[in-house]
Design a protein around this motif. Structure first.
Motif, PDB file in Angstrom:
ATOM      1  N   THR A   2      -0.664  20.409  31.582  1.00  0.00           N
ATOM      2  CA  THR A   2      -1.039  19.032  31.919  1.00  0.00           C
ATOM      3  C   THR A   2      -2.470  18.909  32.437  1.00  0.00           C
ATOM      4  O   THR A   2      -2.819  17.900  33.060  1.00  0.00           O
ATOM      5  CB  THR A   2      -0.077  18.444  32.970  1.00  0.00           C
ATOM      6  N   ASP A   3      -3.297  19.927  32.188  1.00  0.00           N
ATOM      7  CA  ASP A   3      -4.711  19.869  32.594  1.00  0.00           C
ATOM      8  C   ASP A   3      -4.873  19.577  34.081  1.00  0.00           C
ATOM      9  O   ASP A   3      -5.744  18.791  34.476  1.00  0.00           O
ATOM     10  CB  ASP A   3      -5.461  18.813  31.769  1.00  0.00           C
ATOM     11  N   GLU A   4      -4.023  20.171  34.901  1.00  0.00           N
ATOM     12  CA  GLU A   4      -4.069  20.057  36.359  1.00  0.00           C
ATOM     13  C   GLU A   4      -3.592  18.702  36.887  1.00  0.00           C
ATOM     14  O   GLU A   4      -3.592  18.473  38.105  1.00  0.00           O
ATOM     15  CB  GLU A   4      -5.485  20.346  36.900  1.00  0.00           C
ATOM     16  N   PHE A   5      -3.182  17.779  36.020  1.00  0.00           N
ATOM     17  CA  PHE A   5      -2.586  16.527  36.477  1.00  0.00           C
ATOM     18  C   PHE A   5      -1.093  16.755  36.738  1.00  0.00           C
ATOM     19  O   PHE A   5      -0.480  17.669  36.185  1.00  0.00           O
ATOM     20  CB  PHE A   5      -2.773  15.431  35.434  1.00  0.00           C
ATOM     21  N   ASP A   6      -0.521  15.884  37.570  1.00  0.00           N
ATOM     22  CA  ASP A   6       0.910  15.999  37.831  1.00  0.00           C
ATOM     23  C   ASP A   6       1.732  15.560  36.622  1.00  0.00           C
ATOM     24  O   ASP A   6       2.845  16.052  36.420  1.00  0.00           O
ATOM     25  CB  ASP A   6       1.294  15.177  39.064  1.00  0.00           C
TER      26      ASP A   6
ATOM     27  N   LYS B 217       4.098  18.190  34.974  1.00  0.00           N
ATOM     28  CA  LYS B 217       3.577  19.507  35.371  1.00  0.00           C
ATOM     29  C   LYS B 217       4.693  20.421  35.869  1.00  0.00           C
ATOM     30  O   LYS B 217       4.679  21.629  35.626  1.00  0.00           O
ATOM     31  CB  LYS B 217       2.522  19.321  36.457  1.00  0.00           C
TER      32      LYS B 217
ATOM     33  N   PRO C  53      -0.617  25.817  32.491  1.00  0.00           N
ATOM     34  CA  PRO C  53      -1.429  24.595  32.674  1.00  0.00           C
ATOM     35  C   PRO C  53      -1.385  23.640  31.489  1.00  0.00           C
ATOM     36  O   PRO C  53      -2.403  23.330  30.877  1.00  0.00           O
ATOM     37  CB  PRO C  53      -2.834  25.159  32.871  1.00  0.00           C
TER      38      PRO C  53
ATOM     39  N   THR D 236      -1.175  12.562  40.581  1.00  0.00           N
ATOM     40  CA  THR D 236      -2.161  12.187  39.570  1.00  0.00           C
ATOM     41  C   THR D 236      -1.528  12.069  38.179  1.00  0.00           C
ATOM     42  O   THR D 236      -0.639  12.856  37.822  1.00  0.00           O
ATOM     43  CB  THR D 236      -3.308  13.213  39.505  1.00  0.00           C
TER      44      THR D 236
END
Length: 293
Positions: free
Chosen positions: A34-38, A26, A32, A63
């Motif tokens: 990584t779809d809000e994942f780290d 990320k 965005p 995450t």
């Protein structure tokens, strides 16, 4: 975090079924991806029971989403925009494991964007553009202004994607950043729809006129995949025979919109074929002229 990621994917790296592993962080991006994942772990395998398997992990508040996908579904996503993140993950992902340079070859292919795959992607986006545009126009004529605006905005999005593909790039999720540097004419349409001081109804009216002009200029190039297929035979095609072509499976749902538009714009010819009932005719289609589309 890197040690944790390695713990997760290490067992897959030793599996002969695994073709490659990519890591997407990320922190590498300001969008965005990584779809809000780290971070994202993309593990590509030759085959497995399910085409796409996902697990979510967390350690010390960080995450990770692990996606295990088969080579076949990944290529289908990339070729048809079935899952737009996939192309970005491959392009920007860091190689953690690469069996026989599979990942290297995949990255090289995405950078080159072969002509045959580009042609398919163009007509897929063109079909969705036409469907949204025609629905937006019909809604505008019915005075359903807000719904019309939504459809026209969607149509503009597909027009933007079409412009990006036409220039030899894969469309990213943040497609307008790409279009701004690739096709200023299309980007200006977006600005006019979003920022104009005209009332919403007037903005839609002007946008329908402007988009119709831009779409016509792109029509033959955008529909080359279908036009090339139809031009392989000299005679006329029934709609059913066109729909039955295995090569068009990825845009079958938008085929009617494409054929109707190409007939309306005089790119394909339509003739009426008599049936047993003298009052009933079957519509048949043929490419008028195909000039290196």
């Amino acid at each position: 975090m890197e040690n944790f990621q390695r713990m997760i994917y290490q067992e897959h790296a030793s599996n002969p079924n695994t073709l490659g592993i990519l890591v997407v962080e990320k922190t590498q991006f300001d969008r965005p991806i990584t779809d809000e994942f780290d971070s994202i772990l993309l593990i590509i395998v030759e085959n497995q029971e399910v085409d796409w398997f996902v697990k979510h992990y967390e350690i010390n508040g960080q995450t990770v989403a692990m996606h295990i996908v088969t080579k076949s579904i990944l290529m289908d996503w990339i070729d048809t925009s079935g899952y737009r993140r996939a192309a970005e993950w491959v392009i920007y992902g860091r190689k953690a494991y690469d069996r026989n340079e599979f990942i290297k070859g995949l990255k090289d292919e995405l950078q080159s964007f072969p002509e045959d795959k580009r042609t398919l992607r163009k007509i897929i986006d063109f079909g969705k553009l036409l469907k949204n545009f025609s629905e937006g126009k019909a809604l505008y004529e019915s005075r359903e202004v807000m719904d019309s605006y939504s459809k026209i905005l969607n149509a503009l999005h597909y027009l933007a994607r079409l412009s990006v593909v036409d220039q030899g790039y894969y469309p990213e999720v943040t497609v307008w950043n790409q279009v701004k540097n690739i096709d200023l004419e299309v980007y200006k349409l977006y600005e006019k729809l979003m920022d104009s001081t005209e009332n919403l109804e007037k903005r839609i009216e002007l946008m329908l006129i402007a988009m119709d002009f831009v779409m016509l200029n792109k029509a033959e190039s955008a529909s080359a995949h279908l036009l090339n297929l139809l031009s392989k035979e000299d005679g006329y095609w029934s709609y059913a025979s066109i729909k039955a072509l295995p090569e068009i499976e990825h845009y079958t749902l938008d085929l009617h919109a494409i054929v109707s538009y190409l007939e309306e714009k005089d790119i394909i010819d339509m003739k009426l074929l008599p049936t047993k009932n003298p009052d009933v005719f079957q519509r048949m289609y043929k490419v008028k002229e195909l000039e290196e589309v």
